[in-house]
Design a protein around this motif. Structure first.
Motif, PDB file in Angstrom:
ATOM      1  N   THR A  57       0.847  -1.187   0.000  1.00 58.18           N
ATOM      2  CA  THR A  57       0.000   0.000   0.000  1.00 58.18           C
ATOM      3  C   THR A  57       0.881   1.235   0.000  1.00 58.18           C
ATOM      4  O   THR A  57       2.070   1.175   0.323  1.00 58.18           O
ATOM      5  N   SER A  58       0.304   2.350  -0.389  1.00 58.56           N
ATOM      6  CA  SER A  58       1.035   3.611  -0.326  1.00 58.56           C
ATOM      7  C   SER A  58       0.095   4.711   0.138  1.00 58.56           C
ATOM      8  O   SER A  58      -1.129   4.576   0.078  1.00 58.56           O
ATOM      9  N   ASN A  59       0.679   5.793   0.612  1.00 58.57           N
ATOM     10  CA  ASN A  59      -0.081   6.919   1.133  1.00 58.57           C
ATOM     11  C   ASN A  59       0.469   8.212   0.549  1.00 58.57           C
ATOM     12  O   ASN A  59       1.674   8.348   0.332  1.00 58.57           O
ATOM     13  N   ASN A  60      -0.435   9.159   0.305  1.00 60.77           N
ATOM     14  CA  ASN A  60      -0.009  10.455  -0.206  1.00 60.77           C
ATOM     15  C   ASN A  60      -1.096  11.483   0.073  1.00 60.77           C
ATOM     16  O   ASN A  60      -2.260  11.282  -0.293  1.00 60.77           O
ATOM     17  N   SER A  79      -4.885   6.831   0.663  1.00 62.87           N
ATOM     18  CA  SER A  79      -4.204   5.541   0.673  1.00 62.87           C
ATOM     19  C   SER A  79      -4.630   4.752  -0.556  1.00 62.87           C
ATOM     20  O   SER A  79      -5.776   4.874  -1.027  1.00 62.87           O
TER      21      SER A  79
END
Length: 236
Positions: free
Chosen positions: A142-145, A149
């Protein structure tokens, strides 16, 4: 500002209400789309673990055996997955969140007001929200910005349906008893996968939700709600 044009092939519609999970299911479509990256299985919209966020999930290309999910290419680079959000109550998308694969990465754009509504779409690449490496069989990435998410990859199909009994009912072989009670029904989808695209978004990015279509406080006292649907669109 670079844009790419996409044309819609199909859609699944659901009403996204924060306090419950709303699902629209549509496994295995016509031969023109079945088993392809435009074949939508389910749409989920629900309140995140942070109650100030909403989670949108689109699953496609199911059902798949785990062994069939071997390549990232199972997401088509020419297919745009688009979450459509109506925050004014007129059932026309006011915002879109778009996802498209490039190589081994899923890129997300939005939420932003679309240049077009309906079955045609363009990607405004100035509205890149984030990206995530596409997960494989044995890993979850997963990634966050900026408070959002993202996830893209195979997940177990959460849909429950006794498909074999359904076929017996349709053919008349199970008449008049019909469907089996829950204790005897068999889940056709157990152990099968779908390809999932997930994005969690702060509600502050989605605008004020309109009154529920059933009334000012909605069904069973539910709060105001966004109208949410998902489309898949192929590049032309």
């Amino acid at each position: 500002m670079k844009k790419t044009k996409f044309y819609g092939l199909l859609a699944v519609v659901a009403l996204g209400v924060f306090s419950v999970v709303l699902i629209a299911a549509d496994h295995i479509d016509s031969p023109a789309v079945a088993g392809t990256a435009v074949d939508i299985a389910d749409l989920y919209a629900f309140e995140g673990s942070n109650p100030d966020n909403t989670v949108f999930i689109a699953t496609i290309q199911g059902p798949l055996t785990p062994g069939a999910v071997t390549e990232n290419a199972i997401f088509d680079e020419n297919v745009l997955i688009e979450f459509n959000i109506d925050n004014t109550g007129d059932f026309v998308e006011d915002l879109v969140i778009q996802a498209i694969r490039r190589d081994s990465v899923m890129y997300f754009f939005g939420p932003y007001a679309p240049a077009e509504v309906g079955m045609n779409s363009t990607i405004n690449r100035d509205n890149l929200a984030g990206q995530v490496e596409i997960s494989g069989i044995d890993e979850t990435i997963t990634s966050n910005n900026n408070g959002m998410s993202f996830y893209a990859g195979p997940r177990r199909d959460a849909f429950y349906f006794d498909f074999n009994q359904f076929n017996l009912v349709v053919s008349g072989a199970a008449a008049p008893e019909g469907f089996l009670p829950s204790g005897q029904a068999s889940d056709f989808f157990v152990g099968l996968n779908v390809m999932a695209v997930v994005v969690e978004v702060p509600n502050s990015m989605l605008g004020t939700a309109p009154a529920h279509v059933a009334g000012a406080v909605g069904i069973n006292g539910l709060p105001d709600a966004y109208n949410v649907w998902v489309t898949t669109k192929r590049k032309q």
